[in-house]
Design an enzyme around this catalytic site. Structure first.
Site, PDB file in Angstrom:
ATOM      1  N   ALA A 261       0.771  -1.241   0.000  1.00 27.26           N
ATOM      2  CA  ALA A 261       0.000   0.000   0.000  1.00 27.26           C
ATOM      3  C   ALA A 261       0.805   1.297   0.000  1.00 27.26           C
ATOM      4  O   ALA A 261       0.312   2.324  -0.448  1.00 27.26           O
ATOM      5  CB  ALA A 261      -0.935   0.003   1.214  1.00 27.26           C
ATOM      6  N   PRO A 263       3.118   4.474  -0.721  1.00 24.34           N
ATOM      7  CA  PRO A 263       2.742   5.505   0.255  1.00 24.34           C
ATOM      8  C   PRO A 263       1.240   5.759   0.394  1.00 24.34           C
ATOM      9  O   PRO A 263       0.845   6.715   1.055  1.00 24.34           O
ATOM     10  CB  PRO A 263       3.451   6.742  -0.270  1.00 24.34           C
ATOM     11  CG  PRO A 263       3.480   6.553  -1.754  1.00 24.34           C
ATOM     12  CD  PRO A 263       3.617   5.060  -1.981  1.00 24.34           C
ATOM     13  N   GLY A 264       0.422   4.954  -0.225  1.00 24.58           N
ATOM     14  CA  GLY A 264      -1.010   5.025   0.063  1.00 24.58           C
ATOM     15  C   GLY A 264      -1.862   5.785  -0.933  1.00 24.58           C
ATOM     16  O   GLY A 264      -3.048   6.010  -0.688  1.00 24.58           O
ATOM     17  N   GLY A 265      -1.276   6.145  -2.069  1.00 22.73           N
ATOM     18  CA  GLY A 265      -2.051   6.887  -3.070  1.00 22.73           C
ATOM     19  C   GLY A 265      -3.306   6.139  -3.502  1.00 22.73           C
ATOM     20  O   GLY A 265      -4.408   6.698  -3.551  1.00 22.73           O
ATOM     21  N   LYS A 266      -3.138   4.844  -3.771  1.00 19.28           N
ATOM     22  CA  LYS A 266      -4.288   4.079  -4.279  1.00 19.28           C
ATOM     23  C   LYS A 266      -5.224   3.678  -3.147  1.00 19.28           C
ATOM     24  O   LYS A 266      -6.433   3.590  -3.353  1.00 19.28           O
ATOM     25  CB  LYS A 266      -3.799   2.863  -5.076  1.00 19.28           C
ATOM     26  CG  LYS A 266      -2.950   3.274  -6.267  1.00 19.28           C
ATOM     27  CD  LYS A 266      -2.539   2.122  -7.131  1.00 19.28           C
ATOM     28  CE  LYS A 266      -1.500   2.540  -8.154  1.00 19.28           C
ATOM     29  NZ  LYS A 266      -0.163   2.799  -7.573  1.00 19.28           N
ATOM     30  N   ASP A 284       1.972  -3.010   4.206  1.00 15.28           N
ATOM     31  CA  ASP A 284       3.221  -2.850   3.458  1.00 15.28           C
ATOM     32  C   ASP A 284       4.334  -3.427   4.317  1.00 15.28           C
ATOM     33  O   ASP A 284       4.272  -3.373   5.546  1.00 15.28           O
ATOM     34  CB  ASP A 284       3.514  -1.379   3.160  1.00 15.28           C
ATOM     35  CG  ASP A 284       4.497  -1.215   2.000  1.00 15.28           C
ATOM     36  OD1 ASP A 284       4.049  -0.940   0.870  1.00 15.28           O
ATOM     37  OD2 ASP A 284       5.713  -1.392   2.222  1.00 15.28           O
ATOM     38  N   ASP A 310       3.986  -8.775   5.691  1.00 17.50           N
ATOM     39  CA  ASP A 310       4.482  -9.365   4.446  1.00 17.50           C
ATOM     40  C   ASP A 310       3.287  -9.897   3.647  1.00 17.50           C
ATOM     41  O   ASP A 310       2.572 -10.788   4.114  1.00 17.50           O
ATOM     42  CB  ASP A 310       5.464 -10.498   4.807  1.00 17.50           C
ATOM     43  CG  ASP A 310       6.083 -11.140   3.581  1.00 17.50           C
ATOM     44  OD1 ASP A 310       5.716 -10.766   2.455  1.00 17.50           O
ATOM     45  OD2 ASP A 310       6.937 -12.030   3.773  1.00 17.50           O
ATOM     46  N   ASP A 329      -0.677  -4.051  -5.888  1.00 14.62           N
ATOM     47  CA  ASP A 329       0.173  -3.107  -6.631  1.00 14.62           C
ATOM     48  C   ASP A 329       1.610  -3.544  -6.351  1.00 14.62           C
ATOM     49  O   ASP A 329       2.259  -3.054  -5.427  1.00 14.62           O
ATOM     50  CB  ASP A 329      -0.102  -1.682  -6.130  1.00 14.62           C
ATOM     51  CG  ASP A 329       0.558  -0.618  -6.988  1.00 14.62           C
ATOM     52  OD1 ASP A 329       1.058  -0.951  -8.070  1.00 14.62           O
ATOM     53  OD2 ASP A 329       0.573   0.544  -6.560  1.00 14.62           O
ATOM     54  N   CYS A 382       4.060  -0.738 -12.088  1.00 13.15           N
ATOM     55  CA  CYS A 382       4.475   0.418 -12.902  1.00 13.15           C
ATOM     56  C   CYS A 382       5.688  -0.020 -13.725  1.00 13.15           C
ATOM     57  O   CYS A 382       6.697   0.663 -13.783  1.00 13.15           O
ATOM     58  CB  CYS A 382       4.752   1.646 -12.049  1.00 13.15           C
ATOM     59  SG  CYS A 382       5.947   1.398 -10.739  1.00 13.15           S
TER      60      CYS A 382
HETATM   61  C1  LIG Z   1       4.494  -0.014  -6.192  1.00 15.11           C
HETATM   62  S1  LIG Z   1       4.714   0.267  -4.509  1.00 15.11           S
HETATM   63  C2  LIG Z   1       3.068   0.507  -3.964  1.00 15.11           C
HETATM   64  C3  LIG Z   1       2.494   1.890  -4.261  1.00 15.11           C
HETATM   65  C4  LIG Z   1       1.154   2.124  -3.606  1.00 15.11           C
HETATM   66  N1  LIG Z   1       0.197   1.098  -3.957  1.00 15.11           N
HETATM   67  C5  LIG Z   1       0.561   3.470  -3.954  1.00 15.11           C
HETATM   68  O1  LIG Z   1      -0.235   3.587  -4.879  1.00 15.11           O
HETATM   69  O2  LIG Z   1       0.898   4.459  -3.279  1.00 15.11           O
HETATM   70  C6  LIG Z   1       5.088  -1.328  -3.924  1.00 15.11           C
HETATM   71  C7  LIG Z   1       5.141  -1.450  -2.416  1.00 15.11           C
HETATM   72  O3  LIG Z   1       5.275  -2.830  -2.106  1.00 15.11           O
HETATM   73  C8  LIG Z   1       5.949  -2.929  -0.868  1.00 15.11           C
HETATM   74  N2  LIG Z   1       6.392  -4.320  -0.695  1.00 15.11           N
HETATM   75  C9  LIG Z   1       7.460  -4.936  -1.237  1.00 15.11           C
HETATM   76  N3  LIG Z   1       7.490  -6.236  -0.865  1.00 15.11           N
HETATM   77  C10 LIG Z   1       6.406  -6.444  -0.078  1.00 15.11           C
HETATM   78  C11 LIG Z   1       5.881  -7.563   0.624  1.00 15.11           C
HETATM   79  N4  LIG Z   1       6.479  -8.747   0.579  1.00 15.11           N
HETATM   80  N5  LIG Z   1       4.755  -7.402   1.350  1.00 15.11           N
HETATM   81  C12 LIG Z   1       4.132  -6.197   1.401  1.00 15.11           C
HETATM   82  N6  LIG Z   1       4.593  -5.095   0.776  1.00 15.11           N
HETATM   83  C13 LIG Z   1       5.705  -5.211   0.026  1.00 15.11           C
HETATM   84  C14 LIG Z   1       7.043  -1.886  -0.983  1.00 15.11           C
HETATM   85  O4  LIG Z   1       7.503  -1.502   0.287  1.00 15.11           O
HETATM   86  C15 LIG Z   1       6.314  -0.747  -1.720  1.00 15.11           C
HETATM   87  O5  LIG Z   1       5.832   0.191  -0.814  1.00 15.11           O
END
Ligand SMILES: C[S@@+](CC[C@H](N)C(=O)[O-])C[C@H]1O[C@@H](n2cnc3c(N)ncnc32)[C@H](O)[C@@H]1O
Length: 443
Positions: A261, A263-266, A284, A310, A329, A382
């Site tokens: 999630a 930084p939480g935009g979605k 996250d 996780d 995401d 992305c």
């Molecule tokens: C693409 S970003 C998410 C952006 C977010 N959805 C938004 O729109 O603001 C991917 C996120 O996945 C998290 N991440 C990576 N591995 C993870 C895991 N095993 N479990 C949960 N989160 C994880 C990262 O810390 C990162 O914040």
């Protein structure tokens, strides 16, 4: 000693390229030392050098007799900062050269002052000479693609293979400055009423997407100048990222999971889109990044269960209630957002991709196990690489007979929806929507 902006730019680029640190972490530390418009100029210089790194390196090699190594590496990057200004900005040449040369003193390398001066002056002379000879643009035809297109070779190879017709457009789009997109909070404004606010504030816009409440501004501005930003009337989010909440389309009383999630935009957009869901769980793995989720929720006056956990292993955080909708995401290569984060080109390595696809696969599998039969999961990245996107989703469908692909794009032959960088001014993004079939067992 007075702060020298070019010295800060050289240090910042050095930290990214040689130390492997992220520009988003490094730039603010250096900007803190500057005031007002200088913060913007520092950003422009760091972004610019990272965008054009291979061609600036190539130019510098024409004038440096011996490569700068060890403690002198930062001067190597200072020279690139100088060349970038001369080649790609409107900063008057005399100011670019004198400020860059003066930075050697701030960088405690005064003994290299005349060398830096000599290189920048030689470059100026070579440009003048080629314009006298009538070839303003030094020909790049014979150069390798990595220099011509300013991307690493491994990535060019992958883009060529995936998009044989469009690879040059993709690479050129990555070199462009990205537009600023707004997401209007429909609980405060219609797009039309917010456009009036923008007009009153003399802020120009170029595109309006009424379906998604998205507005593209003509020029980027400080968020604090946006009407109602502090009150949560509007957020900054690229047009492509704004498709997530629309595609997942949560309904009243849904139990929703945003499993990567921060930084939480979605997360926030889903809550704005459907305020009457039953609950939103935002997890996250990086606890420090969840602070931004909380800040965004507070500014927009929204609420969610925010948990550090996780997504590939839900034992420690899941309460056993299946979800109606899941946004996945996924952590990815970020190769769709290079225009916003040019450091990705140099931080990401070819060998990272296999590790990322494996992590995506693990999170995909676990998230699916948390989805109700009949529920919907939206997979998003992305990235523009097929192995993280359509191939990942196709493999998941092959291995999970209860996964049914829901069509997003009409007349689309591909699995899911691949948006390429700058397509309708959006970031490169990928979406695939899957529904979990109800089986005799589950109903
Ligand atoms: C693409 S970003 C998410 C952006 C977010 N959805 C938004 O729109 O603001 C991917 C996120 O996945 C998290 N991440 C990576 N591995 C993870 C895991 N095993 N479990 C949960 N989160 C994880 C990262 O810390 C990162 O914040």
């Amino acid at each position: 000693m007075a702060v020298n902006l070019r010295a800060l730019a050289a240090k910042c680029v050095f930290s990214v390229v040689d130390k492997g640190r992220s520009l988003a972490d490094e730039l603010p530390k250096h900007q803190e030392k500057l005031l007002g418009k200088d913060k913007g100029l520092l950003q422009e210089l760091c972004y610019g050098v990272l965008r054009y790194l291979p061609s600036l390196e190539h130019d510098s090699r024409q004038f440096i007799a011996k490569p700068l190594v060890g403690k002198q590496r930062v001067i190597h990057f200072l020279i690139l900062v100088g060349l970038y200004q001369l080649k790609h900005t409107r900063i008057p040449d005399h100011a670019a050269v004198s400020e860059t040369v003066a930075a050697t003193i701030n960088l405690k390398c005064q003994y290299l002052k005349s060398m830096v001066n000599g290189i920048l002056r030689s470059y100026q002379r070579s440009i003048k000479q080629s314009s006298i000879e009538g070839s303003d643009e030094i020909s790049t035809e014979a150069l390798p693609d990595a220099i011509k297109f300013n991307h690493p070779s491994w990535f060019i190879k992958k883009v060529k293979a995936a998009y044989p017709e469009q690879w040059q457009n993709v690479l050129n789009a990555n070199q462009q400055k990205p537009p600023m997109w707004l997401r209007v909070n429909k609980n405060h404004h219609t797009v039309e009423s917010y456009l009036e606010k923008l007009q009153q504030a003399d802020i120009a816009y170029s595109t309006v997407e009424t379906q998604s409440n998205a507005i593209q501004l003509t020029d980027a501005i400080d968020v604090n100048k946006l009407p109602g930003f502090d009150l949560g009337h509007v957020s900054i989010q690229d047009g492509a990222a704004q498709q997530a909440a629309i595609l997942l389309d949560c309904q009243k009383d849904d139990v929703v999971l945003d499993c990567c999630a921060a930084p939480g935009g979605k997360t926030c957009h889903m809550l704005e889109h459907t305020p009457n869901i039953a609950s939103m769980t935002a997890i996250d793995i990086e606890e420090s990044r969840l602070i931004r989720v909380q800040e965004n929720l507070e500014r927009l006056q929204l609420s969610a269960k925010v948990i550090a956990g996780d997504a590939a292993n839900s034992e420690s955080w899941w309460d056993g209630v299946l979800f109606d909708r899941i946004l996945l995401d996924a952590p990815c290569s970020g190769t769709g957002v290079i225009r916003r984060h040019p450091d990705i080109k140099w931080l990401r390595k070819a060998t990272d991709i296999a590790a990322l696809t494996l992590l995506q696969k693990q999170i995909f599998k676990n998230s699916w196990s948390l989805l109700k039969p009949g529920g919907t999961l939206l997979y998003a990245t992305c990235s523009i690489l097929p192995e993280e996107n359509c191939e990942q989703v196709q493999q998941f469908i092959n291995e999970n007979p209860d996964a049914e692909l829901i069509s997003i794009q009409k007349n689309c032959q591909q699995v899911g929806w691949q948006i390429l960088p700058n397509e309708q001014s959006m970031d490169g993004f990928y979406y695939a929507k899957l529904q979990k079939r109800k089986t005799a067992e589950s109903s």
